[in-house]
Enzyme design. Structure first.
Site, PDB file in Angstrom:
ATOM      1  N   TRP A 102      45.513 -27.930  72.509  1.00 51.73           N
ATOM      2  CA  TRP A 102      44.426 -28.553  71.743  1.00 51.73           C
ATOM      3  C   TRP A 102      44.031 -27.703  70.548  1.00 51.73           C
ATOM      4  CZ3 TRP A 102      44.482 -33.369  72.518  1.00 51.73           C
ATOM      5  CH2 TRP A 102      44.718 -33.901  73.787  1.00 51.73           C
ATOM      6  N   ASP A 169      35.450 -26.408  70.029  1.00 50.79           N
ATOM      7  CA  ASP A 169      35.837 -27.579  70.807  1.00 50.79           C
ATOM      8  C   ASP A 169      35.509 -27.243  72.263  1.00 50.79           C
ATOM      9  OD1 ASP A 169      37.039 -29.583  72.249  1.00 50.79           O
ATOM     10  OD2 ASP A 169      39.074 -29.213  71.499  1.00 50.79           O
ATOM     11  N   LYS A 193      35.827 -35.583  79.506  1.00 56.43           N
ATOM     12  CA  LYS A 193      36.247 -34.509  80.395  1.00 56.43           C
ATOM     13  C   LYS A 193      35.133 -34.109  81.348  1.00 56.43           C
ATOM     14  CE  LYS A 193      40.364 -34.215  78.636  1.00 56.43           C
ATOM     15  NZ  LYS A 193      40.545 -33.697  77.307  1.00 56.43           N
TER      16      LYS A 193
HETATM   17  C1  LIG Z   1      41.203 -33.779  76.001  1.00 58.02           C
HETATM   18  C2  LIG Z   1      40.918 -32.763  74.990  1.00 58.02           C
HETATM   19  C3  LIG Z   1      40.911 -33.078  73.617  1.00 58.02           C
HETATM   20  C4  LIG Z   1      41.257 -34.455  73.104  1.00 58.02           C
HETATM   21  O1  LIG Z   1      40.202 -35.306  73.265  1.00 58.02           O
HETATM   22  P1  LIG Z   1      40.238 -36.812  72.731  1.00 58.02           P
HETATM   23  O2  LIG Z   1      38.802 -37.205  72.887  1.00 58.02           O
HETATM   24  O3  LIG Z   1      41.176 -37.568  73.635  1.00 58.02           O
HETATM   25  O4  LIG Z   1      40.701 -36.820  71.336  1.00 58.02           O
HETATM   26  C5  LIG Z   1      40.588 -32.079  72.734  1.00 58.02           C
HETATM   27  N1  LIG Z   1      40.289 -30.850  73.146  1.00 58.02           N
HETATM   28  C6  LIG Z   1      40.282 -30.493  74.445  1.00 58.02           C
HETATM   29  C7  LIG Z   1      39.949 -29.100  74.838  1.00 58.02           C
HETATM   30  C8  LIG Z   1      40.597 -31.441  75.406  1.00 58.02           C
HETATM   31  O5  LIG Z   1      40.603 -31.108  76.704  1.00 58.02           O
END
Ligand SMILES: *Cc1c(COP(=O)(O)O)cnc(C)c1O
Length: 357
Positions: A102, A169, A193
């Site tokens: 990511w 993030d 998540k």
């Molecule tokens: C799942 C995930 C993403 C992607 O998220 P989306 O909402 O599907 O774009 C980005 N960063 C991390 C750390 C993730 O676990």
């Protein structure tokens, strides 16, 4: 009641009570005969939902006043670009820590906004640890980190100390533990998540930093536009926002982030103790970088894989298969996963040692 032990990496397990309340609202909002998903997002009921969701997020994260909360579409994948577009001035540069798949995607998107320096990386070791960041040249507008690496099962034990503002993030560990928000300018995360059902991404942005990049941006990418419209610039993902709000209420009723952090630590300690004790298994992440949310481990002898897969599936465990870039297994232990589910997995692993050790 479901008896599945859901270790899915995302979309994630949600509290049973939240699923019941959300399904009731889909059938009939407040028993008024209209479904949550067929009424105007401008109705007072939904406007209140959005406001409660934003307020609870700020409260539970313990964010100071300078932060504003938005719930938008496009997921964290669009936030990779939006973050850089809003905070990186034209001709400026940003620092990124490369700690997993990511992070690499965040880096790729940020390059559409300007110059990116990857200041640290654990790619050579298949991202099995969180590398030191060290000194970052103060010309960088910010340092971007991925606080929890969902695929590789690593997590910053402490946020890095840094001489430039942090952008994070936090998709897969948001609201799982407390942290000091002081060094942050922007925090974002896809809600699916650890917060709610897929469809929304949360931004917590420092109001004073908006517009600082001095760019003219397309409306949807401009967080200032969204803020001016109280997160209702266009039709919000109503189901995702409503259900996220219910999860936030659930978390607040439980006692908030400090309480859930202790539960999460109890869950991950239980599982890692078994991974370390059981001679048939080994962990992927280095101990000091282990994630409390996603534990990655594998069988030392792949020949046992078929039998082990049968064993955990028979115990009604779901979603344990590791991501293809790591192999083995990944147990995602998000906020709503009960300790009892981790105990079931640990019991399966221990029984497997007795039958195959
Ligand atoms: C799942 C995930 C993403 C992607 O998220 P989306 O909402 O599907 O774009 C980005 N960063 C991390 C750390 C993730 O676990």
């Amino acid at each position: 009641m479901s008896h599945i032990h859901n270790f899915s990496a995302g979309p994630c397990i949600l509290p049973q009570q939240v699923l019941e309340q959300a399904s009731q609202a889909v059938r009939s909002w407040d028993n008024q005969g209209l479904s949550l998903v067929e009424m105007s997002h401008r109705s007072p009921a939904f406007v209140d939902t959005m406001e409660e969701c934003r307020a609870l997020t700020k409260e539970l994260l313990g964010l100071p006043d300078r932060f504003e909360i938005l719930y938008l579409q496009g997921g964290a994948s669009l936030a990779f670009l939006t973050a850089a577009m809003n905070l990186l001035p034209e001709g400026g540069k940003a620092a990124y820590a490369d700690t997993g798949t990511w992070s690499a995607k965040a880096i790729k998107e940020a390059k559409h906004a300007g110059h990116v320096d990857v200041v640290t990386s654990s790619k050579e070791q298949n991202y099995n640890h969180i590398p030191e960041v060290g000194h970052v040249d103060p010309d960088h507008a910010f340092l971007h980190i991925t606080t929890n690496n969902t695929i590789f099962g690593t997590q910053y034990a402490q946020m890095p100390e840094c001489n430039v503002p942090l952008v994070a993030d936090m998709s897969s560990d948001i609201l799982s533990r407390s942290f000091d928000p002081e060094p942050f300018s922007l925090i974002y995360g896809g809600v699916q998540k650890n917060m709610g059902p897929a469809g929304a991404v949360m931004y917590a942005i420092d109001r004073e930093r908006l517009g600082a990049a001095g760019r003219s941006l397309p409306s949807y990418l401009d967080l200032e536009v969204h803020l001016g419209k109280d997160s209702m610039f266009n039709t919000p993902p109503v189901f995702s926002v409503y259900t996220t709000m219910l999860t936030l209420r659930w978390l607040k009723e439980k006692g908030g982030v400090d309480v859930i952090q202790r539960e999460n630590e109890a869950k991950s300690s239980l599982l890692y103790a078994e991974v370390d004790r059981n001679p048939l298994f080994e962990g992927h992440a280095e101990r000091g970088s282990r994630s409390h949310m996603n534990a990655t481990f594998r069988l030392k002898d792949e020949a046992h894989a078929e039998a082990f897969d049968m064993a955990w599936k028979a115990a009604k465990i779901n979603g344990l298969k590791g991501h293809r870039s790591v192999g083995g297994y990944r147990a995602s232990m998000y906020n709503a996963l009960p300790l009892e589910s981790v105990q079931v997995l640990v019991d399966v692993m221990a029984a497997f040692e007795r039958s195959h050790g």
